[in-house]
Design a protein around this motif. Structure first.
Motif, short mmCIF file in Angstrom:
data_model
loop_
_atom_site.label_atom_id
_atom_site.label_comp_id
_atom_site.label_asym_id
_atom_site.label_seq_id
_atom_site.Cartn_x
_atom_site.Cartn_y
_atom_site.Cartn_z
N GLY B 24 -7.06 9.27 17.42
CA GLY B 24 -7.38 9.48 16.02
C GLY B 24 -6.46 8.75 15.07
O GLY B 24 -6.83 8.44 13.94
N ARG B 25 -5.24 8.43 15.55
CA ARG B 25 -4.29 7.78 14.66
C ARG B 25 -4.51 6.28 14.55
O ARG B 25 -3.99 5.63 13.67
CB ARG B 25 -2.86 8.04 15.15
N ASP B 26 -5.27 5.72 15.50
CA ASP B 26 -5.44 4.27 15.50
C ASP B 26 -6.10 3.77 14.23
O ASP B 26 -5.75 2.71 13.72
CB ASP B 26 -6.25 3.85 16.73
N GLY B 27 -7.09 4.52 13.73
CA GLY B 27 -7.80 4.10 12.53
C GLY B 27 -6.87 4.02 11.34
O GLY B 27 -6.90 3.03 10.58
N ALA B 28 -6.03 5.04 11.18
CA ALA B 28 -5.09 5.04 10.05
C ALA B 28 -4.09 3.90 10.18
O ALA B 28 -3.77 3.22 9.20
CB ALA B 28 -4.35 6.38 10.00
N LEU B 29 -3.60 3.68 11.41
CA LEU B 29 -2.64 2.58 11.62
C LEU B 29 -3.29 1.24 11.32
O LEU B 29 -2.69 0.37 10.67
CB LEU B 29 -2.13 2.60 13.06
N MET B 30 -4.53 1.08 11.77
CA MET B 30 -5.23 -0.19 11.53
C MET B 30 -5.40 -0.42 10.03
O MET B 30 -5.22 -1.54 9.55
CB MET B 30 -6.59 -0.18 12.24
N PHE B 31 -5.70 0.64 9.30
CA PHE B 31 -5.86 0.51 7.85
C PHE B 31 -4.54 0.05 7.21
O PHE B 31 -4.52 -0.87 6.39
CB PHE B 31 -6.31 1.85 7.25
N VAL B 32 -3.45 0.70 7.62
CA VAL B 32 -2.14 0.34 7.05
C VAL B 32 -1.80 -1.12 7.35
O VAL B 32 -1.38 -1.88 6.46
CB VAL B 32 -1.04 1.28 7.61
N ILE B 33 -2.01 -1.52 8.60
CA ILE B 33 -1.68 -2.91 8.97
C ILE B 33 -2.59 -3.89 8.22
O ILE B 33 -2.13 -4.94 7.76
CB ILE B 33 -1.81 -3.10 10.49
N ALA B 34 -3.87 -3.54 8.09
CA ALA B 34 -4.80 -4.43 7.38
C ALA B 34 -4.36 -4.60 5.92
O ALA B 34 -4.38 -5.72 5.39
CB ALA B 34 -6.21 -3.88 7.46
N VAL B 35 -3.96 -3.50 5.28
CA VAL B 35 -3.51 -3.58 3.89
C VAL B 35 -2.25 -4.45 3.78
O VAL B 35 -2.14 -5.32 2.91
CB VAL B 35 -3.25 -2.17 3.32
N LEU B 36 -1.32 -4.22 4.70
CA LEU B 36 -0.08 -5.01 4.67
C LEU B 36 -0.38 -6.50 4.90
O LEU B 36 0.21 -7.37 4.26
CB LEU B 36 0.90 -4.50 5.73
N CYS B 37 -1.30 -6.77 5.81
CA CYS B 37 -1.66 -8.17 6.08
C CYS B 37 -2.34 -8.79 4.87
O CYS B 37 -2.09 -9.96 4.54
CB CYS B 37 -2.58 -8.26 7.31
N ALA B 38 -3.22 -8.03 4.21
CA ALA B 38 -3.89 -8.54 3.02
C ALA B 38 -2.86 -8.87 1.94
O ALA B 38 -2.94 -9.93 1.30
CB ALA B 38 -4.91 -7.52 2.52
N LEU B 39 -1.91 -7.97 1.75
CA LEU B 39 -0.87 -8.21 0.73
C LEU B 39 -0.02 -9.43 1.10
O LEU B 39 0.32 -10.24 0.24
CB LEU B 39 0.01 -6.97 0.59
N ALA B 40 0.30 -9.54 2.39
CA ALA B 40 1.09 -10.70 2.83
C ALA B 40 0.32 -11.99 2.60
O ALA B 40 0.89 -12.99 2.15
CB ALA B 40 1.46 -10.55 4.30
N CYS B 41 -0.98 -11.97 2.91
CA CYS B 41 -1.80 -13.17 2.70
C CYS B 41 -1.86 -13.52 1.21
O CYS B 41 -1.77 -14.69 0.83
CB CYS B 41 -3.21 -12.95 3.25
N LEU B 42 -2.03 -12.51 0.37
CA LEU B 42 -2.09 -12.77 -1.08
C LEU B 42 -0.75 -13.31 -1.58
O LEU B 42 -0.71 -14.17 -2.47
CB LEU B 42 -2.48 -11.48 -1.82
N ALA B 43 0.34 -12.79 -1.01
CA ALA B 43 1.66 -13.30 -1.41
C ALA B 43 1.79 -14.77 -1.04
O ALA B 43 2.29 -15.58 -1.82
CB ALA B 43 2.76 -12.48 -0.72
N VAL B 44 1.31 -15.12 0.16
CA VAL B 44 1.37 -16.51 0.59
C VAL B 44 0.49 -17.39 -0.30
O VAL B 44 0.90 -18.47 -0.74
CB VAL B 44 0.95 -16.62 2.07
N LEU B 45 -0.73 -16.92 -0.58
CA LEU B 45 -1.65 -17.71 -1.41
C LEU B 45 -1.09 -17.86 -2.84
O LEU B 45 -1.17 -18.95 -3.43
CB LEU B 45 -3.02 -17.03 -1.45
N GLY B 46 -0.57 -16.76 -3.37
CA GLY B 46 0.03 -16.81 -4.71
C GLY B 46 1.22 -17.74 -4.74
O GLY B 46 1.40 -18.53 -5.67
#
Lengths: 240, 308
Positions: B24-46
């Motif tokens: 049950g925790r995998d979904g929450a972890l995946m969400f957290v990692i996806a958000v962090l990755c999205a922010l990291a990608c936006l930081a790189v693009l910016g």
């Protein structure tokens, strides 16, 4: 079922001496009083022993020491000629692969099928599915679970779980087989069959220790008995 | 118990996963990692866009100079500027030099004084703008020498002071973008490490059975490593997709070169975030393996310290 050496481990002298030797061994859980005291024990290769004693006498604790789930609080434990106190952690798995265990509470993996549960020690030893598929299927038939290969443990009866646990313990042809109350959930007839299975394995060279409080299994076998009372091992005797 | 096996059976067609698939925790972890990755990608693009803007400004400053000329007695300002432009046009490393007329100079002041806010009698310096050869730009000394040789009284501004500021800003933007991406990667690694320890604790029984059946520490760690590497890579893909979608939306909605002159976007920047999947997977694998190895060597908790 031919004997196969799937595990190789360096030993001090694998061809000589007992497979198991305890000298003045004691064991405690945490800071609690010792549950085992002054245990002296030596098991010859290919021997068969029943381990008896009342509930709480320390049978399961003694087996835990043998299958390396717990460390002694004092004393010397030698397995296959190796002093386990000086054994590097990296070598523990190789020792454990030579020991098959039938746990009292089965300890089957509920998310794996009966087939995969039995195959577990072989997978861990690095064997390929194509190598062990027929052996595992044959063993499952042997213990009467041929029709339940795909069943998950929660769907099995107590007796079926027991037989599954036994099959898992013997599938890798261990040098030592430890069985903790292996007939506890079986009717008398099935219990006798399990004992006969264990004796047959012993005849093939496996050292067997069976923990039980069922005297009706012990007495007809005529096998030596180790008796634990209040944490002390009082002696070795042949069953009456 | 002794029934012969059937001649054909499909048992063990494929070994089941040693770790339970569902958690049950995998979904929450995946969400957290996806958000962090999205922010990291936006930081790189910016960061890439800001870096491009800074590089553009820097290039503009490096390939131009401004000369203020002072007319001789009896000479008009426009004449002095024209003479200055003529003197500079022939210098090696100068692509073009042109005098800035009063109207153009007034226009430069409009952002500060407003349209029509420059009085007609306000003295405005006469300027010559010099476009330098980008490959071999003339330096301030050469320009000054050319002015002196032509008898033009003028002072050269090679924009060096602004250039240093712009380059410092560009460096700051780059460091900030990389720092943000690294901080987010560290946060993802910490989250994965925490999830690994929790997962190992929750599956203590399974791990113990594996150990007692002869599994080595690295075998157990590999189970968690592979599981969290896959999970992290998949989350990284999702985070990267979200960042790319947001970036594309901004690019399509924005005029010309991007959402803002401060962040000029380019389609090729999307290539910069493609490693996100692999980096996320690698972080997941390394973090999970490290956490699992540490924990199994410690005896994965809950015991009395004497368990092996």
């Amino acid at each position: 079922m031919s004997r196969r050496n799937v595990n190789a481990i360096p030993t001090d002298d694998p061809s000589a001496g007992p497979v198991l030797e305890f000298q003045a061994v004691a064991m405690r859980y945490g800071r609690s009083p010792e549950v085992l005291r002054d245990i002296h024990l030596s098991l010859a290769p290919g021997s068969f022993h029943f381990l008896t004693g009342a509930s709480g006498a320390g049978k399961s604790s003694l087996l835990k020491l043998i299958y390396l789930a717990h460390e002694p609080s004092r004393g010397l434990v030698r397995l296959f000629g190796r002093d386990i106190a000086t054994l590097p952690r990296s070598e523990l798995p190789w020792i454990r692969r030579r020991i098959g265990v039938v746990f009292q509470e089965y300890r089957l993996l509920d998310h794996l099928s009966a087939f995969d549960n039995v195959a577990l020690p072989l997978r861990i030893a690095g064997r390929k599915l194509s190598d062990y598929r027929s052996d595992v299927a044959e063993l499952l038939h042997w213990v009467g679970l041929g029709a339940r290969m795909h069943a998950l443990p929660p769907t099995l009866s107590g007796g079926e779980k027991q037989r599954l646990a036994i099959a898992r313990a013997v599938v890798a042809r261990p040098d030592i087989l430890l069985a903790d109350e292996p007939t506890g959930n079986l009717d008398h007839e099935m219990g006798q069959r399990i004992v006969r299975l264990l004796i047959e394995l012993n005849r093939q060279g496996t050292t067997v220790v069976v923990s039980t409080h069922d005297r009706s299994l012990v007495e007809p076998s005529g096998m030596p008995v180790l008796r634990l009372e209040a944490g002390r091992l009082y002696g070795v005797s042949a069953a009456a | 118990m002794s029934d012969p096996p059937p001649p054909h059976h499909d048992a063990g067609a494929r070994p089941g996963p040693l770790l339970p698939v569902q958690d049950g925790r995998d979904g929450a972890l995946m969400f957290v990692i996806a958000v962090l990755c999205a922010l990291a990608c936006l930081a790189v693009l910016g960061g890439a866009a800001a870096d491009r803007a800074a590089r553009g400004w820097s290039a503009d400053l490096k390939t131009s100079a401004t000369v203020q000329v002072r007319p001789k007695p009896g000479e008009t300002s426009a004449e002095a500027a024209a003479r200055g432009a003529e003197a500079l046009a022939g210098v090696n490393g100068v692509a073009e030099a042109r005098a800035l007329d009063r109207a153009a100079a007034v226009k430069l002041l409009e952002p500060w004084l407003g349209k029509g806010g420059v009085p007609d009698d306000l003295p405005i310096p006469e300027l010559v703008t010099v476009d330098l050869d980008p490959a071999h730009p003339a330096d301030a000394a050469a320009l000054s020498a050319a002015l002196a040789k032509a008898g033009v009284d003028g002072s050269v501004d090679d924009h060096g002071r602004w250039l240093a500021d712009v380059e410092r800003t560009a460096l700051t933007v780059r460091v900030a973008a990389v720092g943000a991406a690294l901080a987010l990667a560290a946060a993802a690694a910490a989250a994965i490490g925490f999830a690994t320890r929790a997962g190992l604790q929750a599956r203590r029984e399974v791990v113990e059975v594996l150990h007692l059946a002869g599994a080595e520490d690295r075998f157990v760690a590999a189970l968690f490593q592979n599981r969290f590497a896959r999970l992290s890579a998949w989350a990284g893909l999702q985070g990267m997709a979200v960042a790319a979608a947001l970036w594309t939306l901004l690019r399509l909605l924005a005029p010309a070169d991007g959402f803002s002159p401060l962040l000029p976007q380019a389609w090729r920047d999307l290539w910069l975030i493609t490693p996100c999947v692999f980096i996320a997977g690698a972080i997941g694998a390394i973090s999970a393996r490290s956490s699992a190895m540490t924990m199994v060597r410690r005896g994965y908790g809950s015991g009395d310290g004497a368990e092996r």
